[in-house]
Motif scaffolding. Structure first.
Motif, PDB file in Angstrom:
ATOM      1  N   UNK A  94       0.843  -1.197   0.000  1.00  0.00           N
ATOM      2  CA  UNK A  94       0.000   0.000   0.000  1.00  0.00           C
ATOM      3  C   UNK A  94       0.878   1.246   0.000  1.00  0.00           C
ATOM      4  N   UNK A  95       0.555   2.194  -0.891  1.00  0.00           N
ATOM      5  CA  UNK A  95       1.462   3.302  -1.178  1.00  0.00           C
ATOM      6  C   UNK A  95       1.288   4.458  -0.207  1.00  0.00           C
ATOM      7  N   UNK A  96       2.423   5.040   0.183  1.00  0.00           N
ATOM      8  CA  UNK A  96       2.450   6.254   0.985  1.00  0.00           C
ATOM      9  C   UNK A  96       3.136   7.375   0.227  1.00  0.00           C
ATOM     10  N   UNK A  97       2.699   8.601   0.450  1.00  0.00           N
ATOM     11  CA  UNK A  97       3.266   9.741  -0.265  1.00  0.00           C
ATOM     12  C   UNK A  97       4.727   9.977   0.066  1.00  0.00           C
ATOM     13  N   UNK A  98       5.085   9.868   1.349  1.00  0.00           N
ATOM     14  CA  UNK A  98       6.468  10.087   1.749  1.00  0.00           C
ATOM     15  C   UNK A  98       7.380   9.053   1.107  1.00  0.00           C
ATOM     16  N   UNK A  99       7.004   7.791   1.177  1.00  0.00           N
ATOM     17  CA  UNK A  99       7.819   6.726   0.587  1.00  0.00           C
ATOM     18  C   UNK A  99       7.960   6.914  -0.917  1.00  0.00           C
ATOM     19  N   UNK A 100       6.896   7.353  -1.576  1.00  0.00           N
ATOM     20  CA  UNK A 100       6.944   7.550  -3.022  1.00  0.00           C
ATOM     21  C   UNK A 100       7.902   8.668  -3.398  1.00  0.00           C
ATOM     22  N   UNK A 101       7.884   9.760  -2.641  1.00  0.00           N
ATOM     23  CA  UNK A 101       8.783  10.871  -2.949  1.00  0.00           C
ATOM     24  C   UNK A 101      10.237  10.529  -2.647  1.00  0.00           C
ATOM     25  N   UNK A 102      10.477   9.782  -1.581  1.00  0.00           N
ATOM     26  CA  UNK A 102      11.836   9.307  -1.309  1.00  0.00           C
ATOM     27  C   UNK A 102      12.319   8.428  -2.460  1.00  0.00           C
ATOM     28  N   UNK A 103      11.457   7.519  -2.903  1.00  0.00           N
ATOM     29  CA  UNK A 103      11.816   6.610  -3.992  1.00  0.00           C
ATOM     30  C   UNK A 103      12.086   7.364  -5.289  1.00  0.00           C
ATOM     31  N   UNK A 104      11.375   8.459  -5.525  1.00  0.00           N
ATOM     32  CA  UNK A 104      11.568   9.240  -6.746  1.00  0.00           C
ATOM     33  C   UNK A 104      12.994   9.767  -6.835  1.00  0.00           C
ATOM     34  N   UNK A 105      13.517  10.271  -5.727  1.00  0.00           N
ATOM     35  CA  UNK A 105      14.892  10.773  -5.709  1.00  0.00           C
ATOM     36  C   UNK A 105      15.890   9.617  -5.783  1.00  0.00           C
ATOM     37  N   UNK A 106      15.587   8.543  -5.117  1.00  0.00           N
ATOM     38  CA  UNK A 106      16.491   7.400  -5.004  1.00  0.00           C
ATOM     39  C   UNK A 106      16.627   6.672  -6.348  1.00  0.00           C
ATOM     40  N   UNK A 107      15.474   6.256  -6.926  1.00  0.00           N
ATOM     41  CA  UNK A 107      15.550   5.403  -8.116  1.00  0.00           C
ATOM     42  C   UNK A 107      14.438   5.663  -9.126  1.00  0.00           C
ATOM     43  N   UNK A 108      13.786   6.829  -9.068  1.00  0.00           N
ATOM     44  CA  UNK A 108      12.774   7.158 -10.064  1.00  0.00           C
ATOM     45  C   UNK A 108      13.391   7.357 -11.440  1.00  0.00           C
ATOM     46  N   UNK A 109      12.587   7.149 -12.477  1.00  0.00           N
ATOM     47  CA  UNK A 109      13.052   7.316 -13.854  1.00  0.00           C
ATOM     48  C   UNK A 109      12.202   8.387 -14.540  1.00  0.00           C
ATOM     49  N   UNK A 110      12.804   9.533 -14.951  1.00  0.00           N
ATOM     50  CA  UNK A 110      14.249   9.786 -15.015  1.00  0.00           C
ATOM     51  C   UNK A 110      14.790  10.605 -13.854  1.00  0.00           C
ATOM     52  N   UNK A 111      13.967  10.870 -12.840  1.00  0.00           N
ATOM     53  CA  UNK A 111      14.365  11.837 -11.825  1.00  0.00           C
ATOM     54  C   UNK A 111      15.472  11.354 -10.902  1.00  0.00           C
ATOM     55  N   UNK A 112      15.546  10.061 -10.632  1.00  0.00           N
ATOM     56  CA  UNK A 112      16.399   9.562  -9.573  1.00  0.00           C
ATOM     57  C   UNK A 112      17.835   9.313  -9.987  1.00  0.00           C
ATOM     58  N   UNK A 113      18.644   8.971  -8.996  1.00  0.00           N
ATOM     59  CA  UNK A 113      20.061   8.686  -9.240  1.00  0.00           C
ATOM     60  C   UNK A 113      20.233   7.309  -9.878  1.00  0.00           C
ATOM     61  N   UNK A 114      19.336   6.376  -9.572  1.00  0.00           N
ATOM     62  CA  UNK A 114      19.424   5.002 -10.084  1.00  0.00           C
ATOM     63  C   UNK A 114      18.148   4.666 -10.859  1.00  0.00           C
ATOM     64  N   UNK A 115      17.983   5.183 -12.077  1.00  0.00           N
ATOM     65  CA  UNK A 115      16.711   5.014 -12.784  1.00  0.00           C
ATOM     66  C   UNK A 115      16.524   3.666 -13.464  1.00  0.00           C
ATOM     67  N   UNK A 116      17.541   2.823 -13.496  1.00  0.00           N
ATOM     68  CA  UNK A 116      17.458   1.569 -14.241  1.00  0.00           C
ATOM     69  C   UNK A 116      16.651   0.495 -13.534  1.00  0.00           C
ATOM     70  N   UNK A 117      16.483  -0.621 -14.218  1.00  0.00           N
ATOM     71  CA  UNK A 117      15.710  -1.744 -13.689  1.00  0.00           C
ATOM     72  C   UNK A 117      16.490  -2.450 -12.582  1.00  0.00           C
ATOM     73  N   UNK A 118      15.808  -2.739 -11.472  1.00  0.00           N
ATOM     74  CA  UNK A 118      16.448  -3.453 -10.367  1.00  0.00           C
ATOM     75  C   UNK A 118      15.399  -3.823  -9.329  1.00  0.00           C
ATOM     76  N   UNK A 119      15.822  -4.609  -8.354  1.00  0.00           N
ATOM     77  CA  UNK A 119      14.943  -5.035  -7.272  1.00  0.00           C
ATOM     78  C   UNK A 119      14.905  -3.977  -6.174  1.00  0.00           C
ATOM     79  N   UNK A 120      13.713  -3.777  -5.595  1.00  0.00           N
ATOM     80  CA  UNK A 120      13.527  -2.867  -4.467  1.00  0.00           C
ATOM     81  C   UNK A 120      12.816  -3.633  -3.360  1.00  0.00           C
TER      82      UNK A 120
END
Length: 597
Positions: A94-120
């Motif tokens: 179940x999605x939370x806004x805070x977790x989603x925004x953290x994830x965007x910076x972490x591994x979002x595509x194209x916004x994040x540092x690690x935008x490629x395919x991988x396991x989370x």
């Protein structure tokens, strides 16, 4: 040797409640542009390095404090396409806004540092500290962490001696797992300007703690598991530590992935040690006029090692793994991962190239405390020892260590850092000393900037035959990647009318120490005399330069126009009856062209 501390086993079973709060300042969408520029990510991507990863093969872990009952990123969003989400603690995603925004910076595509395919892997922090990972309330050892990086954008605010003791156990369990499993763990400090640090997780030893470039974060000295260590370790340019933390996590992932590959092929505890050393050694300090450290205090009291610079960290990694040696001089960017002998030392000789202007120079040393299980029943009653290492920078003559320039000799930290704002060209020695009675594995990273100069290698451009002037732009140091160099122009020559327009920057290509810029004169019939065009190297975070140095090219008129300019005033030059080729202003029957000849 730091004394050992023991956690009473019954405390783990009795005191289980800690109050958690996320470090977010609101849950607004994170800007995806400016911070990437400021931490050097945009520039690094522009360099086109084929070795630069976009993901980590071991995946990442994101641990969140719950917003009500939700704590996971929104896996349905297009920005997370290619990510495979799992919930090891039994969550339903179940999605939370805070977790989603953290994830965007972490591994979002194209916004994040690690935008490629991988396991989370997504965890609720209470489950992660409990039976899903750390097992803080039982007698089991922490679960093995398969991910390359853990991100923790939450803090625990707690008080009271019993809670402090419980938090010490959590931090020790985490440090034990980092050392055993070889992952980087990035954690936030709190928002605000408090000098009291959160109990979790920033007071651990092996994590990388993150604050804000604007300084609006909790900062100060640890009070758990040894007083007096400075946190945070590093800062980033955004307005909440929740989102600062995944920037560093993403950078750690880039470094981790490359370090696991040939020719380095690091594994185990070497990975988090080297990753942390690279990030701290390359953090930018000149953004903070008040930044300061001392021999006993390796980091700045508010800004830690400085602002994250992913570009610099990657460049230092590319400098290569370089062994301590009494007979080899190393370049001024690089890193090492070695065991420092008991009651002994290791020395690295480094060279700042001749002809370079003084450069900022930093070196960071990291190592781990030894966390040991002493329980007779399962895993618990954790004690630790902290070896003591020191880092010193010396002048050197050949391979002889000379006068000491700087030292970092904290008695309480597992980080040492030396910094020089302007280190002149020359040979230097980095000396790592181990005062402990046992050998200690450690990571050392160092970084300086290349110097860029401009010289007029063809100092004259001529209208008469169109021969151009040439400016050569040269860099020192590593040539493995391109270098973008901004230029500034001044002088009496005018773009478009005197010479063909020039770009605002040039790029020294990969594999080359220099490039050239051609100044093509524009031929005309105007008498304006010789004009000058001065080239200066513009300021840029990726190199140093002498702002007073310029390369000057002279643009010469056609010879007849130069003669007219020397013999007629402005009014006469504007009157063809006086200054044209056929005019005879002195009435001697000889036109100007014959007079000139």
């Amino acid at each position: 040797m730091k004394p050992a501390f023991r956690v009473a086993p019954y405390l783990r079973r009795t005191f289980e409640t800690i109050v958690f709060t996320t470090t977010s300042i609101g849950l607004t969408q994170v800007s995806s542009a400016d911070w990437r520029d400021e931490v050097g990510l945009t520039r690094l991507l522009q360099l086109g390095d084929t070795e630069l990863p976009t993901s980590v093969s071991d995946g990442v872990t994101q641990v969140e404090a719950p917003e009500g009952t939700v704590y996971s990123p929104d896996a349905t969003l297009a920005r997370f396409t290619g990510k495979t989400f799992t919930y090891p603690d039994g969550g339903n995603g179940a999605a939370g806004g805070h977790a989603t925004n953290v994830a965007t910076v972490f591994y979002g595509n194209p916004q994040g540092v690690l935008p490629g395919a991988m396991a989370v892997r997504s965890y609720n922090v209470n489950n992660w500290m409990g039976n899903a990972s750390l097992h803080r309330t039982g007698f089991a050892a922490p679960e093995v962490e398969p991910s390359a990086v853990q991100n923790h954008s939450w803090v625990a605010l707690s008080d009271g001696a019993l809670n402090a003791t419980l938090c010490e156990e959590v931090n020790r369990r985490l440090d034990f797992a980092i050392n055993r499993d070889g992952f980087s763990c990035v954690v936030g400090v709190n928002n605000g300007t408090s000098t009291t640090l959160p109990f979790l997780l920033c007071q651990s030893y092996h994590t990388i703690s993150v604050g804000l470039t604007n300084g609006v974060h909790s900062a100060g000295f640890t009070t758990l598991d040894g007083n007096g260590r400075i946190k945070p370790d590093i800062v980033t340019p955004i307005d909440a530590t929740s989102f600062a933390t995944p920037m560093v996590s993403g950078a750690a992932g880039l470094l981790h992935q490359r370090l696991t590959q040939a020719p380095y092929s690091l594994a185990g505890a070497d990975l988090p040690r080297v990753t942390k050393a690279l990030l701290l050694a390359t953090a930018t300090k000149d953004l903070f006029p008040s930044w300061a450290n001392t021999a006993a205090r390796p980091l700045d009291i508010r800004y830690g090692a400085g602002q994250l610079n992913i570009h610099h960290a990657w460049q230092a990694l590319r400098g290569g793994k370089l062994a301590a040696s009494a007979s080899t001089a190393h370049p001024s960017r690089g890193w090492a991962s070695e065991s420092i002998p008991a009651l002994g030392s290791r020395t690295w000789f480094i060279t700042v190239p001749t002809g370079a202007v003084p450069t900022p120079f930093s070196a960071a040393l990291t190592w781990h405390r030894n966390v040991t299980n002493t329980s007779v029943i399962g895993f618990g009653s954790l004690v630790y020892t902290l070896p003591n290492l020191n880092l010193r920078l010396h002048a050197a003559s050949g391979f002889t260590v000379g006068a000491q320039i700087a030292e970092s000799t904290s008695a309480v930290d597992n980080v040492e850092l030396v910094h020089q704002a302007a280190l002149p060209a020359g040979t230097y020695a980095l000396v790592v000393e181990n005062t402990a009675a046992t050998a200690t594995p450690a990571a050392l990273a160092w970084h300086s900037l290349p110097a860029v100069t401009a010289a007029a290698t063809v100092a004259t451009a001529r209208e008469i035959d169109g021969s151009p002037g040439v400016v050569t732009i040269t860099r020192t140091g590593d040539t493995g990647l391109p270098l973008v160099v901004p230029i500034t122009l001044s002088g009496t020559a005018v773009s478009g009318s005197d010479y063909s327009p020039l770009p605002s920057s040039v790029t020294i290509p990969a594999g080359s120490a220099s490039t050239t810029l051609t100044i093509a004169p524009v031929a005309d019939s105007l008498a304006r005399g010789s004009r000058t065009l001065a080239f200066a190297i513009g300021a840029d975070f990726a190199f140093v330069r002498d702002p007073a140095q310029a390369a000057v090219v002279t643009l010469e008129d056609k010879p007849f126009d130069a003669w007219r300019f020397a013999n007629f005033d402005t009014g006469a030059l504007a009157d063809p009856g006086i200054s044209s080729e056929t005019a005879d202003p002195d009435h001697d029957t000889l036109p100007n062209l014959i007079e000139y000849a």
